[in-house]
Design a protein around this motif. Structure first.
Motif, PDB file in Angstrom:
ATOM      1  N   VAL A  78      10.456  13.914  19.238  1.00  0.00           N
ATOM      2  CA  VAL A  78       9.794  13.378  17.907  1.00  0.00           C
ATOM      3  C   VAL A  78       9.740  11.891  17.976  1.00  0.00           C
ATOM      4  N   THR A 116       4.896  16.824  17.278  1.00  0.00           N
ATOM      5  CA  THR A 116       4.232  16.337  16.322  1.00  0.00           C
ATOM      6  C   THR A 116       3.818  17.531  15.396  1.00  0.00           C
ATOM      7  N   PRO A 117       3.497  17.189  14.138  1.00  0.00           N
ATOM      8  CA  PRO A 117       3.034  18.399  13.307  1.00  0.00           C
ATOM      9  C   PRO A 117       1.867  19.170  13.813  1.00  0.00           C
ATOM     10  N   ASP A 118       1.034  18.525  14.730  1.00  0.00           N
ATOM     11  CA  ASP A 118       0.069  19.207  15.330  1.00  0.00           C
ATOM     12  C   ASP A 118       0.388  20.302  16.498  1.00  0.00           C
ATOM     13  N   PRO A 129       4.790  23.659  14.330  1.00  0.00           N
ATOM     14  CA  PRO A 129       4.734  24.218  12.865  1.00  0.00           C
ATOM     15  C   PRO A 129       5.997  23.693  12.013  1.00  0.00           C
ATOM     16  N   ASP A 130       7.369  23.686  12.802  1.00  0.00           N
ATOM     17  CA  ASP A 130       8.343  23.339  11.801  1.00  0.00           C
ATOM     18  C   ASP A 130       8.868  22.008  11.883  1.00  0.00           C
ATOM     19  N   TYR A 131       7.972  21.170  12.222  1.00  0.00           N
ATOM     20  CA  TYR A 131       8.239  19.461  12.643  1.00  0.00           C
ATOM     21  C   TYR A 131       9.173  19.023  11.116  1.00  0.00           C
ATOM     22  N   LEU A 132       9.022  19.460  10.151  1.00  0.00           N
ATOM     23  CA  LEU A 132       9.736  18.579   8.751  1.00  0.00           C
ATOM     24  C   LEU A 132      11.010  19.456   8.879  1.00  0.00           C
ATOM     25  N   ILE A 149      13.275  17.670  11.616  1.00  0.00           N
ATOM     26  CA  ILE A 149      13.513  16.429  11.454  1.00  0.00           C
ATOM     27  C   ILE A 149      14.842  16.631  10.586  1.00  0.00           C
ATOM     28  N   ASP A 150      14.689  17.423   9.593  1.00  0.00           N
ATOM     29  CA  ASP A 150      15.779  17.532   8.372  1.00  0.00           C
ATOM     30  C   ASP A 150      17.105  17.811   9.279  1.00  0.00           C
TER      31      ASP A 150
END
Lengths: 309, 309
Positions: free
Chosen positions: B277, B283-285, B288-291, B294-295
């Motif tokens: 990351v 990446t978000p590209d 799909p579960d990028y966010l 990171i959480d």
């Protein structure tokens, strides 16, 4: 001179939204049972006045539960977005919410628990609805032959309505209208700093920062996609769209001094601190609050987030 | 092949400790009113048996509130640590807790709300007390002339009691005995991969990952100090202390494939994902579960953390 933890806490200044909602009587904005935002009692009262005269009951407002939700018949994104747009346009004309005088003509998506877009809302009203918003912040930096990093930072125009004269990233902006973070990064680099798309595409995703902030505009839980953009040593950014007064090329020591002096806009300060943490400049050996600072930069948000396709 | 979110969630597998404590009847371990750990009802019952015969009442156990705390007179770190050491030594001899057969002779600090050390506890018992622990994980990587990154990863010895044969960072380890993270990083690089102190000191702090995990050993809320160590392209790590069977030099595609195949130890997988990351590979590209990922890598922990001097 403030401690770095104080600086990042100033950005993430709503530590407990449940407590705040309780204390101030905020209304939860619900979509399909998920909390997607919060609205002040004053804004709800003004909205109720407008809805009373409105031909269609767009929102259900429950004063006992203190909730705001879409009425039956407003069941998909297109229907909801059109109804909200019409309502906000009227409220703008009637000056119901002062915020609407700063109409942006830009739509922000609100995601529901299924990670789909529940409704699109005019950006100027995002603070009233207290919805989670998304943006990009770009750390522009140079690396000397000996490895010394310097950051390019913008000084915000004195005519900006928010945080005039404060320091900012080389480029940053909100993500609206269904744009992707990468696309938005390239656009903001061009618009705010005269960085060509070719050069901007050297940028790299570097994670996110997250915070729940509150300004005079309202509540703002926000996820910022963070980019690192290493620039050629002879590159000089150019203020392009009038949002930036000038650019400064700071050593990391100068950057940290200006952080501590409170010269950065709070969320931009958080982005710089994240850069300094990721690049091993701020460490447990020089920063007593290292762990608390990292927690503060990655605050979980209770609102549903998008999944990406 | 698993999704990356599934991989990092396997590490951060206790999403809600309050709920788990409620459901399983865990006892909270309190110091000065702060929750610093959790203990299973079985471990509490065994401990009670020992305390009954013990000359000094080291702990108060409240079965109604389900809490464990130090008795009066055990008011400072030295007194508490000595009493706990004596008690655990007896419990090891009497085989009260099975975990104590893996005695490490290494002390882990437990911080209280004032960020001071409340007590030092033998590492093998850290899982029984469910205390927050700290470690270092080092991402060893190379960069080719064209900028291509490759990661050096270790394969854990088949004789390791935990996760034998799984992939691991080039070096990693728990921080005990009052050591600093930097010092611990240099030590682990030498012990686990034959990296000289001079080379290890090229490492850079790159933030932290945090998770609340549970294994057959017990509960483990953990903060890992993450380091990036760029290695010369001709450097080859050498298994030194028998903990590593061999080292692999993987392209990032190979690394991601092995992640998805579940070949990494869960917390090491989380550390690799954080690396990917931060370096703009995930990446978000493409994720799909990028966010959510990171959480998951930055899960806040309810236990007091240290401040550094």
């Amino acid at each position: 001179m403030s401690a770095l933890l104080e600086i990042v806490s100033k950005c993430n200044c709503v530590p407990d939204i449940e407590l705040l909602a309780e204390r101030e009587g905020l209304y939860r904005f619900l979509v399909n049972g998920d909390t997607v935002g919060h609205m002040s009692a004053n804004d709800v009262a003004a909205l109720k006045g407008v809805l009373k005269e409105h031909p269609r009951p767009v929102f259900n407002i429950d004063d006992t539960q203190r909730t705001l939700s879409f009425s039956d018949g407003f069941d998909d994104c297109a229907t909801r977005s059109a109804a909200v747009a019409e309502l906000l346009a009227q409220m703008r004309r009637e000056k119901t919410w002062a915020s609407l005088s700063k109409w942006r003509g830009e739509l922000y998506p609100v995601y529901d628990g299924s990670a789909g877009v529940a409704v699109m809302v005019e950006r100027a009203a995002s603070y009233n609805f207290g919805i989670r918003t998304y943006g990009v912040h770009i750390n522009g930096f140079t690396r000397s032959a000996t490895g010394e990093l310097r950051m390019w930072v913008g000084r915000r125009s004195l005519s900006k309505p928010t945080w005039p004269g404060y320091l900012d990233q080389i480029a940053a902006g909100g993500i609206g209208d269904g744009m992707g973070a990468w696309e938005c990064m390239v656009k903001e680099c061009g618009e705010e700093a005269g960085i060509s798309p070719e050069l901007a595409r050297r940028g790299r995703f570097a994670g996110t920062i997250q915070y729940f902030t509150r300004s005079k505009l309202g509540l703002q839980p926000e996820t910022q996609f963070v980019f690192d953009l290493e620039l050629p040593s002879d590159f000089v950014p150019v203020p392009t769209d009038g949002e930036v007064e000038s650019f400064l090329h700071l050593t990391l020591d100068e950057t940290i001094e200006r952080l501590r002096l409170g010269q950065f806009k709070p969320n931009c300060a958080a982005c710089v601190v994240d850069f300094l943490v990721r690049h091993g400049v701020v460490t447990p050996d020089n920063e007593p609050d290292y762990l608390a600072i990292i927690d503060c930069l990655h605050r979980p948000l209770p609102h549903p987030a998008p999944r990406f396709r």
